[in-house]
Write a protein that holds these residues in place. Structure first.
Motif, PDB file in Angstrom:
ATOM      1  N   MET A  77     -54.602  68.658  12.988  1.00  0.00           N
ATOM      2  CA  MET A  77     -53.993  69.078  11.731  1.00  0.00           C
ATOM      3  C   MET A  77     -54.990  69.172  10.587  1.00  0.00           C
ATOM      4  SD  MET A  77     -50.189  67.404  11.502  1.00  0.00           S
ATOM      5  CE  MET A  77     -49.956  68.302   9.962  1.00  0.00           C
ATOM      6  N   PHE A  78     -55.898  68.197  10.485  1.00  0.00           N
ATOM      7  CA  PHE A  78     -56.749  68.103   9.297  1.00  0.00           C
ATOM      8  C   PHE A  78     -58.224  68.349   9.558  1.00  0.00           C
ATOM      9  CE2 PHE A  78     -53.323  64.796   8.761  1.00  0.00           C
ATOM     10  CZ  PHE A  78     -52.486  65.614   8.016  1.00  0.00           C
ATOM     11  N   GLY A  79     -58.626  68.451  10.811  1.00  0.00           N
ATOM     12  CA  GLY A  79     -60.035  68.584  11.130  1.00  0.00           C
ATOM     13  C   GLY A  79     -60.663  67.240  11.434  1.00  0.00           C
ATOM     14  N   THR A  80     -61.808  67.263  12.100  1.00  0.00           N
ATOM     15  CA  THR A  80     -62.436  66.025  12.568  1.00  0.00           C
ATOM     16  C   THR A  80     -62.857  65.110  11.426  1.00  0.00           C
ATOM     17  OG1 THR A  80     -63.272  67.264  14.471  1.00  0.00           O
ATOM     18  CG2 THR A  80     -64.223  65.095  14.074  1.00  0.00           C
ATOM     19  N   GLY A  81     -63.413  65.678  10.359  1.00  0.00           N
ATOM     20  CA  GLY A  81     -63.902  64.857   9.252  1.00  0.00           C
ATOM     21  C   GLY A  81     -62.809  64.026   8.614  1.00  0.00           C
ATOM     22  N   PHE A  82     -61.723  64.675   8.207  1.00  0.00           N
ATOM     23  CA  PHE A  82     -60.611  63.935   7.604  1.00  0.00           C
ATOM     24  C   PHE A  82     -59.996  62.956   8.603  1.00  0.00           C
ATOM     25  CE2 PHE A  82     -60.040  67.558   4.446  1.00  0.00           C
ATOM     26  CZ  PHE A  82     -60.510  66.813   3.375  1.00  0.00           C
ATOM     27  N   ALA A  83     -59.908  63.375   9.878  1.00  0.00           N
ATOM     28  CA  ALA A  83     -59.327  62.491  10.891  1.00  0.00           C
ATOM     29  C   ALA A  83     -60.136  61.205  11.027  1.00  0.00           C
ATOM     30  CB  ALA A  83     -59.262  63.207  12.236  1.00  0.00           C
ATOM     31  N   LEU A  84     -61.455  61.309  10.996  1.00  0.00           N
ATOM     32  CA  LEU A  84     -62.299  60.120  11.113  1.00  0.00           C
ATOM     33  C   LEU A  84     -62.114  59.184   9.925  1.00  0.00           C
ATOM     34  CD1 LEU A  84     -65.580  61.719  12.511  1.00  0.00           C
ATOM     35  CD2 LEU A  84     -64.038  60.155  13.710  1.00  0.00           C
ATOM     36  N   TRP A  85     -62.002  59.733   8.733  1.00  0.00           N
ATOM     37  CA  TRP A  85     -61.821  58.874   7.570  1.00  0.00           C
ATOM     38  C   TRP A  85     -60.439  58.234   7.547  1.00  0.00           C
ATOM     39  CZ3 TRP A  85     -64.901  56.558   4.267  1.00  0.00           C
ATOM     40  CH2 TRP A  85     -66.227  56.998   4.187  1.00  0.00           C
ATOM     41  N   ILE A  86     -59.431  58.963   8.029  1.00  0.00           N
ATOM     42  CA  ILE A  86     -58.100  58.361   8.150  1.00  0.00           C
ATOM     43  C   ILE A  86     -58.136  57.203   9.135  1.00  0.00           C
ATOM     44  CG2 ILE A  86     -55.746  58.756   8.988  1.00  0.00           C
ATOM     45  CD1 ILE A  86     -55.989  61.629   7.906  1.00  0.00           C
ATOM     46  N   ALA A  87     -58.808  57.417  10.276  1.00  0.00           N
ATOM     47  CA  ALA A  87     -58.916  56.354  11.280  1.00  0.00           C
ATOM     48  C   ALA A  87     -59.698  55.162  10.736  1.00  0.00           C
ATOM     49  CB  ALA A  87     -59.585  56.895  12.539  1.00  0.00           C
ATOM     50  N   ALA A  88     -60.752  55.436   9.967  1.00  0.00           N
ATOM     51  CA  ALA A  88     -61.544  54.348   9.381  1.00  0.00           C
ATOM     52  C   ALA A  88     -60.710  53.530   8.399  1.00  0.00           C
ATOM     53  CB  ALA A  88     -62.776  54.918   8.682  1.00  0.00           C
ATOM     54  N   LEU A  89     -59.889  54.219   7.614  1.00  0.00           N
ATOM     55  CA  LEU A  89     -59.013  53.515   6.675  1.00  0.00           C
ATOM     56  C   LEU A  89     -57.974  52.687   7.418  1.00  0.00           C
ATOM     57  CD1 LEU A  89     -58.018  52.952   3.818  1.00  0.00           C
ATOM     58  CD2 LEU A  89     -56.718  55.091   3.911  1.00  0.00           C
ATOM     59  N   ALA A  90     -57.419  53.253   8.496  1.00  0.00           N
ATOM     60  CA  ALA A  90     -56.441  52.512   9.293  1.00  0.00           C
ATOM     61  C   ALA A  90     -57.066  51.247   9.874  1.00  0.00           C
ATOM     62  CB  ALA A  90     -55.906  53.396  10.417  1.00  0.00           C
ATOM     63  N   SER A  91     -58.282  51.366  10.396  1.00  0.00           N
ATOM     64  CA  SER A  91     -58.959  50.191  10.964  1.00  0.00           C
ATOM     65  C   SER A  91     -59.275  49.159   9.886  1.00  0.00           C
ATOM     66  CB  SER A  91     -60.253  50.625  11.667  1.00  0.00           C
ATOM     67  OG  SER A  91     -59.970  51.394  12.822  1.00  0.00           O
ATOM     68  N   ALA A  92     -59.612  49.638   8.683  1.00  0.00           N
ATOM     69  CA  ALA A  92     -59.893  48.703   7.587  1.00  0.00           C
ATOM     70  C   ALA A  92     -58.638  47.922   7.205  1.00  0.00           C
ATOM     71  CB  ALA A  92     -60.433  49.472   6.381  1.00  0.00           C
ATOM     72  N   ILE A  93     -57.501  48.605   7.174  1.00  0.00           N
ATOM     73  CA  ILE A  93     -56.247  47.923   6.856  1.00  0.00           C
ATOM     74  C   ILE A  93     -55.890  46.924   7.949  1.00  0.00           C
ATOM     75  CG2 ILE A  93     -53.759  48.264   6.565  1.00  0.00           C
ATOM     76  CD1 ILE A  93     -54.425  50.924   5.197  1.00  0.00           C
ATOM     77  N   MET A  94     -56.072  47.320   9.215  1.00  0.00           N
ATOM     78  CA  MET A  94     -55.805  46.396  10.314  1.00  0.00           C
ATOM     79  C   MET A  94     -56.740  45.192  10.258  1.00  0.00           C
ATOM     80  SD  MET A  94     -53.215  47.668  11.816  1.00  0.00           S
ATOM     81  CE  MET A  94     -52.757  48.390  10.223  1.00  0.00           C
ATOM     82  N   TRP A  95     -57.991  45.420   9.870  1.00  0.00           N
ATOM     83  CA  TRP A  95     -58.941  44.309   9.735  1.00  0.00           C
ATOM     84  C   TRP A  95     -58.491  43.363   8.622  1.00  0.00           C
ATOM     85  CZ3 TRP A  95     -62.076  43.290   5.417  1.00  0.00           C
ATOM     86  CH2 TRP A  95     -62.988  42.249   5.603  1.00  0.00           C
ATOM     87  N   ALA A  96     -57.994  43.929   7.526  1.00  0.00           N
ATOM     88  CA  ALA A  96     -57.579  43.107   6.396  1.00  0.00           C
ATOM     89  C   ALA A  96     -56.412  42.188   6.747  1.00  0.00           C
ATOM     90  CB  ALA A  96     -57.211  44.003   5.211  1.00  0.00           C
TER      91      ALA A  96
END
Length: 218
Positions: A77-96
């Motif tokens: 839907m959004f392209g690889t770049g945006f997808a990676l940053w969304i995944a990074a944010l999700a992992s950061a929230i899970m880490w928190a």
């Protein structure tokens, strides 16, 4: 998984994760959302929903962390770049909240970067080797990519668990790979069917001319 990965592996994963996000930042297609309010809303809503998907997991069950990824949907839907940053944010929230698998970096690499790479690879194969139509897009670019992406993620967890001496968790990850593949394929394919049928302009990887024989300029 109770056993932590060795410190050099943890540090190396942080460096690799930072490099992946740096490369992604250089190619973010901001032009697609800069002057398009609807595109911005879809990007934010998609990010929120995919991050919320991570909250439904097996954290604390038999030492495993299993969940649907949604990474293939984000890539399509959004392209690889945006997808990676969304995944990074999700992992950061899970880490928190203490739910990231082996810390932020490893979690991001296994649930974001690796599945995204698999999705891109499957998409390239489909475009080169298979006919261009909507069924091939849904079954190949979406469903098959989603299944293979989560298989790569779960099997990577199995391998790292085994290398860390957690043989029981490694075996459980291997056993859960087939049902996780089916679930991710069904989820990814179902979401993308709805998107390409009702809102194809939301999907950056879907080309009306290629898959439907429709020219938007007409």
């Amino acid at each position: 998984m109770n056993a932590l990965l060795p410190l050099p592996v943890q540090l190396g994963s942080i460096g690799l994760a930072a490099w992946v996000l740096w490369r992604a930042s250089r190619e973010l297609p901001w032009f697609k959302v800069r002057d398009d309010a609807e595109a911005r809303r879809v990007l934010v809503a998609g990010a929120v929903l995919l991050i919320a998907l991570r909250l439904f997991n097996t954290h604390g069950v038999a030492g495993m962390t299993l969940h649907f990824l949604g990474t293939s949907i984000a890539v399509l839907m959004f392209g690889t770049g945006f997808a990676l940053w969304i995944a990074a944010l999700a992992s950061a929230i899970m880490w928190a909240i203490g739910w990231a698998w082996q810390g932020w970096a490893v979690d991001f690499l296994l649930t974001g970067a690796l599945p995204a790479a698999v999705t891109v690879g499957v998409g390239a194969f489909v475009r080169l080797r298979l006919p261009s139509n909507i069924m091939i897009y849904v079954l190949g670019n979406a469903a098959a990519a989603g299944a293979l992406a989560i298989a790569a993620s779960v099997m990577a967890k199995a391998l790292l668990s085994w290398l860390s001496g957690a043989e029981r968790e490694a075996t459980l990850y291997l056993l859960t790979t087939p049902p996780m593949m089916f679930g991710e394929a069904f989820f990814t394919g179902g979401v993308m069917v709805l998107v390409v049928v009702y809102r194809p302009h939301w999907c950056s990887s879907f080309d009306d001319a290629a898959y439907l024989g429709v020219d938007r300029r007409v």
